[in-house]
Design an enzyme around this catalytic site. Structure first.
Site: not given
Ligand code: DQA
Length: 141
Positions: A9-10, A17, A22, A71, A74, A95, A97, A104
């Site tokens: 997501p996102n 964003r 990011y 990735n 959230a 995984e 991030h 954070r």
């Molecule tokens: C994320 C970290 C997550 O906490 C966040 O919700 C994201 C991006 C990262 O790549 O840093 O959407 O996965």
């Protein structure tokens, strides 16, 4: 060597964003570079904002791909279903991030996925994806 990168997501909004967290590069742009850097690999990219669609993709690729870079955004911090899917499939998952989640908010400190993954790369920006692909190509396979 088939390696699938899955973003949750996102992450379709990368580049637009919260660029202070990011970065200002779109994933599509980065992915083009990645494909040039690893011509020996068959790289695929998939993104969805929907948990069930991500589950379906893991099930579909998880018995044929050689490696998955995930990735989950959230959903990392909430989804037992995704953790179960990572445990259920045969393909090893790394995984990633982009941000250092441990610097954070506290709710980002726990990952349901980490224990099911080969390893985690956290806080190294988009380079984390490159390192994960490199690991699969040079070490794991
Ligand atoms: C994320 C970290 C997550 O906490 C966040 O919700 C994201 C991006 C990262 O790549 O840093 O959407 O996965």
């Amino acid at each position: 060597m088939k390696i699938l990168i899955i973003n949750g997501p996102n992450l379709n909004l990368l580049g637009k964003r919260e660029p202070d967290i990011y970065g200002s590069r779109s994933f599509e742009d980065f992915f083009e570079e990645l494909k040039k850097d690893f011509p020996q690999a068959e790289l695929e990219y998939f993104q969805s904002n929907h948990e069930g669609v991500l589950l379906d993709k893991l099930h579909e690729a998880g018995f044929s791909a050689d490696g998955i870079v995930l990735n989950a955004g959230a959903l990392t911090h909430t989804s037992i279903a995704l953790a179960d899917a990572v445990a259920a499939i045969q393909t090893p998952v790394i995984e990633v991030h982009i941000s250092n989640v441990h610097r954070r908010e506290a709710f980002r400190h726990h990952s349901y996925l980490s224990a099911k993954c080969v390893g985690s790369i956290i806080g190294l920006g988009l380079e984390g994806y490159r390192l994960a692909v490199e690991y699969f190509l040079k070490i794991r396979l």
